[in-house]
Design a protein around this motif. Structure first.
Motif, PDB file in Angstrom:
ATOM      1  N   PRO A  31     -22.394  39.530  98.599  1.00 42.47           N
ATOM      2  CA  PRO A  31     -21.991  40.100  97.133  1.00 42.47           C
ATOM      3  C   PRO A  31     -23.011  40.736  96.596  1.00 42.47           C
ATOM      4  CG  PRO A  31     -22.359  37.638  97.449  1.00 42.47           C
ATOM      5  CD  PRO A  31     -22.696  38.226  98.889  1.00 42.47           C
ATOM      6  N   LEU A  32     -22.721  41.877  95.977  1.00 46.89           N
ATOM      7  CA  LEU A  32     -23.556  42.492  95.103  1.00 46.89           C
ATOM      8  C   LEU A  32     -23.900  42.009  93.846  1.00 46.89           C
ATOM      9  CD1 LEU A  32     -22.328  46.140  95.834  1.00 46.89           C
ATOM     10  CD2 LEU A  32     -24.053  45.205  96.772  1.00 46.89           C
ATOM     11  N   ALA A  44     -23.115  47.856  87.051  1.00 44.98           N
ATOM     12  CA  ALA A  44     -21.779  48.193  87.262  1.00 44.98           C
ATOM     13  C   ALA A  44     -21.343  49.270  86.894  1.00 44.98           C
ATOM     14  CB  ALA A  44     -20.739  46.982  86.873  1.00 44.98           C
ATOM     15  N   LEU A  45     -21.669  49.599  85.402  1.00 45.58           N
ATOM     16  CA  LEU A  45     -21.101  50.778  84.681  1.00 45.58           C
ATOM     17  C   LEU A  45     -22.064  51.992  85.379  1.00 45.58           C
ATOM     18  CD1 LEU A  45     -21.724  49.586  81.046  1.00 45.58           C
ATOM     19  CD2 LEU A  45     -19.509  50.436  82.330  1.00 45.58           C
ATOM     20  N   GLU A  46     -23.167  51.639  85.946  1.00 42.42           N
ATOM     21  CA  GLU A  46     -23.906  52.808  86.803  1.00 42.42           C
ATOM     22  C   GLU A  46     -23.415  53.031  87.961  1.00 42.42           C
ATOM     23  OE1 GLU A  46     -26.328  53.874  84.454  1.00 42.42           O
ATOM     24  OE2 GLU A  46     -26.690  55.601  85.963  1.00 42.42           O
ATOM     25  N   PHE A  69     -16.505  46.849  93.924  1.00 44.38           N
ATOM     26  CA  PHE A  69     -18.058  46.542  93.936  1.00 44.38           C
ATOM     27  C   PHE A  69     -18.534  45.169  94.483  1.00 44.38           C
ATOM     28  CE2 PHE A  69     -18.120  49.709  90.258  1.00 44.38           C
ATOM     29  CZ  PHE A  69     -18.284  50.863  91.062  1.00 44.38           C
ATOM     30  N   GLU A  70     -17.290  44.626  95.254  1.00 42.87           N
ATOM     31  CA  GLU A  70     -17.806  43.064  95.742  1.00 42.87           C
ATOM     32  C   GLU A  70     -18.684  43.124  96.778  1.00 42.87           C
ATOM     33  OE1 GLU A  70     -14.159  40.794  95.881  1.00 42.87           O
ATOM     34  OE2 GLU A  70     -15.083  40.261  97.860  1.00 42.87           O
ATOM     35  N   SER A  71     -18.945  44.182  97.541  1.00 40.89           N
ATOM     36  CA  SER A  71     -19.591  44.226  98.824  1.00 40.89           C
ATOM     37  C   SER A  71     -19.751  45.735  99.097  1.00 40.89           C
ATOM     38  CB  SER A  71     -19.403  43.476  99.911  1.00 40.89           C
ATOM     39  OG  SER A  71     -18.380  43.787 100.496  1.00 40.89           O
ATOM     40  N   ILE A  72     -20.895  46.051  99.924  1.00 37.37           N
ATOM     41  CA  ILE A  72     -21.034  47.339 100.486  1.00 37.37           C
ATOM     42  C   ILE A  72     -19.633  47.652 101.123  1.00 37.37           C
ATOM     43  CG2 ILE A  72     -22.386  48.732 102.303  1.00 37.37           C
ATOM     44  CD1 ILE A  72     -23.842  48.564  99.910  1.00 37.37           C
TER      45      ILE A  72
END
Lengths: 85, 199, 369
Positions: A31-32, A44-46, A69-72
């Motif tokens: 998880p990121l 997250a915005l970036e 953006f949950e993971s790669i």
């Protein structure tokens, strides 16, 4: 796909200034956000800017980002399916 | 109540001094390099440091030194000021929106285009739900900063006050920070602050 | 300690170039927010409240050049006329970005906030200047700073001026935060989806002199969330503590507060945070409003603009409706004003919250003649 994943890891490290992290530290399924890399709402915005700038994908609803953006793995899948550059 | 300058710190020209004594010197060629070396010297692990702009980094380093021994949750007010506000980061942000073909405003840069963000960063680092303010003046305004500090102490709104002058603009930077406390060896007065500032 | 009192004040906004014009517009439900299409500000159309520069019809002194300088000049002019400069007086400027658009031409020196403050101070013969630049709480904090410096007898009086203009810098930044609403903003409403940027200026005179004063400043506080640099605290910590600190200083019973002028930016998280803080401070039943659907978010000007409209509201004995609010959109209820109602207003609580985890609260009491 694995090239894209490596590329994403080094981009995330550089864009989000994760000084003490190397690409080897990020597993594809980690998880990121939250406990994982500890990213926050500004990160997250970036990442939304990164999708636009490097892959030509415009996200207008920040809520969409959560799943992407949950993971790669999830990021790479979304980019592969939607990239315009 | 009698007040003292518990600890003070100067950061300029690649050096850090604490209570007038040398603490750290570097041969770094750029401001970010110097700030990174200073962070390493502190031997703390705070990954968020690397995300900050120069002014917040300067605030984080100097507050780490001056708040040493202060517990999280103590009523320490923060009164920071400078001359250039956030112009150093403002210039960076302006560049990111100046070319129509390369128009990618960065939220992570934009958030630092307010000078009081560094106050927030120090508050987060030290768990300070306390009085805070950021002022801008042409030079360090000892008169008003002193009156404001004394107000906070006399009114009981704060038990201690951390005062910071944090100037950053392109290759120039200067930081002067001191903690006003009920403990210490240097009696607190406006004149004393002016004397120490000019050291 | 001495006490601090508010005397004359003035407003320059898209809804009018005087307090009375603004009052008339607000009470008849007008909003200054419109759809704008200004490609050099933002590539896509957006909603914002902008001042028409042609409207003033004034010849400005040669040193008053930028739009913001003109707004601040117009705001302060009648205040200095009503309360002339004398004694140890200080100009306090509240602004987040000042003349930031000068960076487009690389005029870094002139873009300094202190240069702007000193210029206005010098023009009006005020010998000293200080800037409060504390994100969106600046306007409220500037009034509190005047109070504190007067109480400490550092100064006899202060001219507090507040202003920010709409620029590509600010609009693109809030856009990058995905914080801009796709219509006129709707504070506290179920369907709110972000802010509108606005521009405006305000001025007021504050002194230790009680004679001819209209309001007394009873208490103020500015307490940090210590939580996140852009996201508001989920528990309303800093705002709740600021309110408590201001109430304690004012030595009032909180049930005596007649009206609360909130920040109400209309982002999901800000409004929710305020509703939580209001409930924690047991103020949920007191009528409250947000002025953002009339003016947009005027950043460093907002706190003072809203404070002045709150004072007018008390003078006229009329509560200003919280425009854009229809259905409760916060998990905890607050008493958002739905229609203009008559009410005796003596005690006002003004709050603001902003980036950097900053929060401010200020309590005003109407002076009896």
């Amino acid at each position: 796909m694995s090239d894209l994943k490596e590329e994403l890891k080094s981009k995330i490290i550089s864009v989000l200034n994760l000084e003490d992290v190397t690409t080897a530290d990020i597993a594809d399924a980690d998880p990121l956000f939250g406990d994982g890399l500890g990213l926050d709402s500004i990160d997250a915005l970036e990442l939304i800017v990164l999708l636009d700038k490097d892959y030509g994908i415009k996200l207008t609803d920040p809520k969409q980002g959560k799943a992407i953006f949950e993971s790669i793995n999830t990021m790479a899948e979304y980019i592969t399916a939607n990239r315009t550059k | 109540m009698e007040y003292f300058i518990h600890t003070y710190c100067h950061i300029k020209e690649n050096t850090i001094s604490v209570n007038g004594e040398p603490f750290f010197a570097s041969a770094a060629l750029t401001v970010p390099e110097f700030l990174k070396e200073a962070y390493q010297k502190l031997a703390i692990s705070y990954p968020k440091f690397h995300k900050m702009d120069k002014m917040s980094k300067l605030a984080l380093i100097s507050s780490e030194i001056t708040l040493k021994g202060v517990e999280n949750g103590e009523n320490v007010a923060l009164v920071f000021s400078n001359c250039a506000a956030s112009l150093d980061t403002d210039i960076n942000y302006q560049e990111s929106i100046s070319l129509p073909d390369n128009y990618y405003p960065s939220p992570a840069v934009f958030v630092y285009t307010l000078p009081n963000i560094c106050v927030g960063e120090v508050s987060i680092r030290h768990g300070l739900n306390t009085e805070n303010a950021f002022f801008v003046s042409a030079g360090f305004d000892a008169d008003k900063i002193n009156a404001y500090t004394e107000y906070l102490l006399q009114s009981g709104k704060a038990e201690k006050v951390l005062v910071g002058w944090l100037e950053v603009l392109e290759n120039n930077y200067e930081c002067f920070m001191y903690l006003v406390d009920t403990k210490g060896s240097i009696p607190y007065s406006k004149q004393q602050i002016i004397t120490i500032y000019n050291r | 300690m001495l006490k601090a009192y508010i005397h004359s004040y003035n407003l320059i906004t898209p809804l009018g170039l005087s307090v009375s014009e603004n009052w008339q517009a607000v009470i008849s439900g007008k909003s200054g927010i419109q759809q704008q299409h200004i490609p050099n500000v933002l590539p896509d159309p957006f909603f914002a409240a902008i001042i028409d520069e042609q409207k003033s019809g004034t010849d400005f002194p040669s040193e008053i050049i930028t739009k913001l300088e003109k707004m601040l000049y117009l705001a302060l002019l009648p205040v200095v006329k009503a309360d002339p400069v004398q004694g140890r007086s200080l100009l306090i400027l509240s602004s987040t970005k000042g003349n930031i658009e000068l960076l487009e031409q690389h005029r870094v020196q002139e873009a300094h906030l202190s240069v702007l403050a000193n210029k206005i101070a010098h023009f009006f013969g005020i010998k000293d200047a200080l800037v409060v630049s504390n994100a969106c709480v600046s306007g409220v904090m500037a009034v509190g700073t005047a109070k504190r410096l007067i109480q400490m007898e550092e100064i006899d009086s202060a001219y507090v001026i507040a202003g920010d203009v709409l620029t590509a810098f600010v609009v693109s930044g809030f856009q990058s935060f995905q914080a801009l609403s796709d219509g006129v903003c709707r504070p506290y409403d179920r369907d709110r989806n972000g802010i509108n940027i606005g521009e405006g200026a305000a001025a007021c005179f504050i002194s230790a002199e009680k004679e001819n004063a209209v309001f007394e400043i009873l208490g103020d506080a500015n307490i940090n969330d210590a939580n996140h640099i852009s996201g508001p605290s989920r528990t309303g910590e800093g705002l709740h503590r600021s309110i408590e600190s201001a109430i304690a200083e004012a030595q009032i019973d909180r049930r005596e507060i007649d009206f609360v002028s909130l920040h109400g930016t209309a982002t999901l998280y800000n409004d929710e945070m305020e509703a939580i803080a209001m409930n924690r401070s047991q103020l949920q039943d007191i009528p409250c409003n947000s002025m953002k659907a009339y003016y947009g978010h005027t950043l460093g000007a907002s706190g003072l603009i809203e404070l002045i409209l709150s004072m007018e509201s008390a003078k006229k004995g009329t509560l200003i409706p919280s425009k854009g609010f229809e259905n409760t959109g916060t998990t905890q209820e607050i008493n958002v004003i739905r229609k203009a109602e008559e009410k005796q207003i003596d005690l006002i609580l003004k709050t603001a919250s902003g980036f950097g985890g900053s929060n401010s609260a200020l309590i005003l009491k109407k002076c009896t003649i």
